[in-house]
Structure formats: structure tokens, C-alpha cells
Design a protein around this motif. Structure first.
Motif, PDB file in Angstrom:
ATOM      1  N   SER A  45      25.501  72.701  47.523  1.00  0.00           N
ATOM      2  CA  SER A  45      24.915  71.800  46.528  1.00  0.00           C
ATOM      3  C   SER A  45      25.804  71.687  45.295  1.00  0.00           C
ATOM      4  O   SER A  45      25.935  70.612  44.715  1.00  0.00           O
ATOM      5  CB  SER A  45      23.520  72.284  46.121  1.00  0.00           C
ATOM      6  OG  SER A  45      22.649  72.248  47.219  1.00  0.00           O
ATOM      7  N   GLN A  48      18.757  77.032  41.253  1.00  0.00           N
ATOM      8  CA  GLN A  48      17.722  77.871  41.820  1.00  0.00           C
ATOM      9  C   GLN A  48      17.379  78.879  40.734  1.00  0.00           C
ATOM     10  O   GLN A  48      16.638  78.551  39.837  1.00  0.00           O
ATOM     11  CB  GLN A  48      18.171  78.495  43.137  1.00  0.00           C
ATOM     12  CG  GLN A  48      18.187  77.447  44.237  1.00  0.00           C
ATOM     13  CD  GLN A  48      18.265  78.039  45.616  1.00  0.00           C
ATOM     14  OE1 GLN A  48      17.896  79.189  45.848  1.00  0.00           O
ATOM     15  NE2 GLN A  48      18.728  77.247  46.555  1.00  0.00           N
ATOM     16  N   THR A  87      23.961  78.492  46.601  1.00  0.00           N
ATOM     17  CA  THR A  87      23.900  77.044  46.410  1.00  0.00           C
ATOM     18  C   THR A  87      25.279  76.397  46.415  1.00  0.00           C
ATOM     19  O   THR A  87      25.438  75.286  45.929  1.00  0.00           O
ATOM     20  CB  THR A  87      23.177  76.694  45.087  1.00  0.00           C
ATOM     21  OG1 THR A  87      23.931  77.211  43.993  1.00  0.00           O
ATOM     22  CG2 THR A  87      21.769  77.232  45.051  1.00  0.00           C
TER      23      THR A  87
END
Length: 163
Positions: free
Chosen positions: A150, A107, A147
Motif C-alpha cells: 500500500s 494501520q 503495509t
């Protein structure tokens, strides 16, 4: 090689970064992070907290993940330093780099250096890790974008790719 005049506090250091030798003049107490970023102009590692709490500054010293923000130049010795740029190339990325892209992890990307460098050393030493082992190995790293799920998926994927 970086040059410059030695002052009373400076010493000459020769460090090997990503397979290349560099000579710099620095205060022995200067953090390795500053030498890598300010003297050698490397974009990674990043300055995060400056207290070894977040991991953004992680490099490998002779293969061991090390927080460069608190590692003094005088402590580096002749250890080989690997940064994220030395982990893989665009032509031949490290499996973690490939997995991060496939899982669409990035990100803002500020923390990725620490996660990748820590996970790379872990996966080198631990084949077929469990999810709990992966989580334990990555304890203490921070991602403000959230995140983490992920990242975990990407590390699992890379572990599978590495066999």
C-alpha cells in the motif's frame, strides 16, 4: 520558546522547526528527536529503535531526510528542520499525505512519519520514478503492520500527482 535553567552540560540552541524559531536549553549530545518531542511537544517524529535503523524519527534538515534519533543538537546548527507536521496542512496536504489516505495505507501509523518524510524528499528530487527507484529510495524503512504494498502504491500515486 522553551525555557529552563542552563546547567553545566547545557547550551542554548535556537532551532527553526516548521518555519518557527524556538530556543531550548539542552546538552549538545542530546538527540534532536528528544528536543522535538520532549522540549517542543511535537507528536512526530516518533521514537522507534533509537539506532537510525527503522526511520520512525525521520525529519528533514535543510530538505534532507535525517534520522533525528542519532542527530546531536550540536550537529543541527542553523539548518531548517521540517517535521511531518510541516510537510502539509489539513487544508493543503502534501500529495503524499493525500495519496496515503486514498490508498488507505495507515494501520497503526507509527512508522508513517519515516516513510512520508523519506518519500517526500525523494519525490522532490526525482520526477516520474520507476517502481525500482521508489523501492530503492525507501530501503531500510520498517513497517511492522506489513503495509509495504500500500505504501508503494501511495508513493506511485503521489509521484503521478506531482507530475
Amino acid at each position: 520558546s522553551c525555557s529552563g535553567e542552563l546547567n553545566a552540560m547545557s547550551q542554548r540552541f535556537t532551532i527553526t522547526v516548521n518555519g518557527k524559531s524556538h530556543t531550548i536549553n539542552a546538552d549538545p549530545d542530546m538527540p534532536l528527536l528528544y528536543a522535538l518531542r520532549d522540549e517542543l511537544g511535537l507528536n512526530n517524529p516518533h521514537f522507534g529503535c533509537g539506532l537510525a535503523q527503522c526511520g520512525a524519527c525521520t525529519v528533514h534538515l535543510d530538505g534532507q531526510p535525517t534520522r533525528s534519533c542519532i542527530t546531536a543538537m550540536s550537529a543541527v546548527g542553523d539548518a531548517k528542520i521540517t517535521t511531518l507536521a510541516g510537510l502539509g496542512t489539513p487544508e493543503k496536504p502534501h500529495p503524499l499525505q493525500t495519496a496515503y489516505i486514498e490508498e488507505q495505507v495507515p494501520q497503526c501509523g507509527y512508522c508513517i512519519n519515516g516513510w512520508l518524510m523519506t518519500a517526500a524528499a525523494f519525490l522532490r528530487d526525482k520526477k516520474k520514478p520507476t517502481e525500482a527507484e521508489i523501492k530503492d529510495a525507501l530501503t531500510g524503512l520498517k513497517c511492522r503492520c506489513g503495509t509495504h504494498i500500500s505504501i508503494l502504491k501511495a508513493v506511485k500515486r503521489a509521484a503521478e500527482m506531482m507530475g
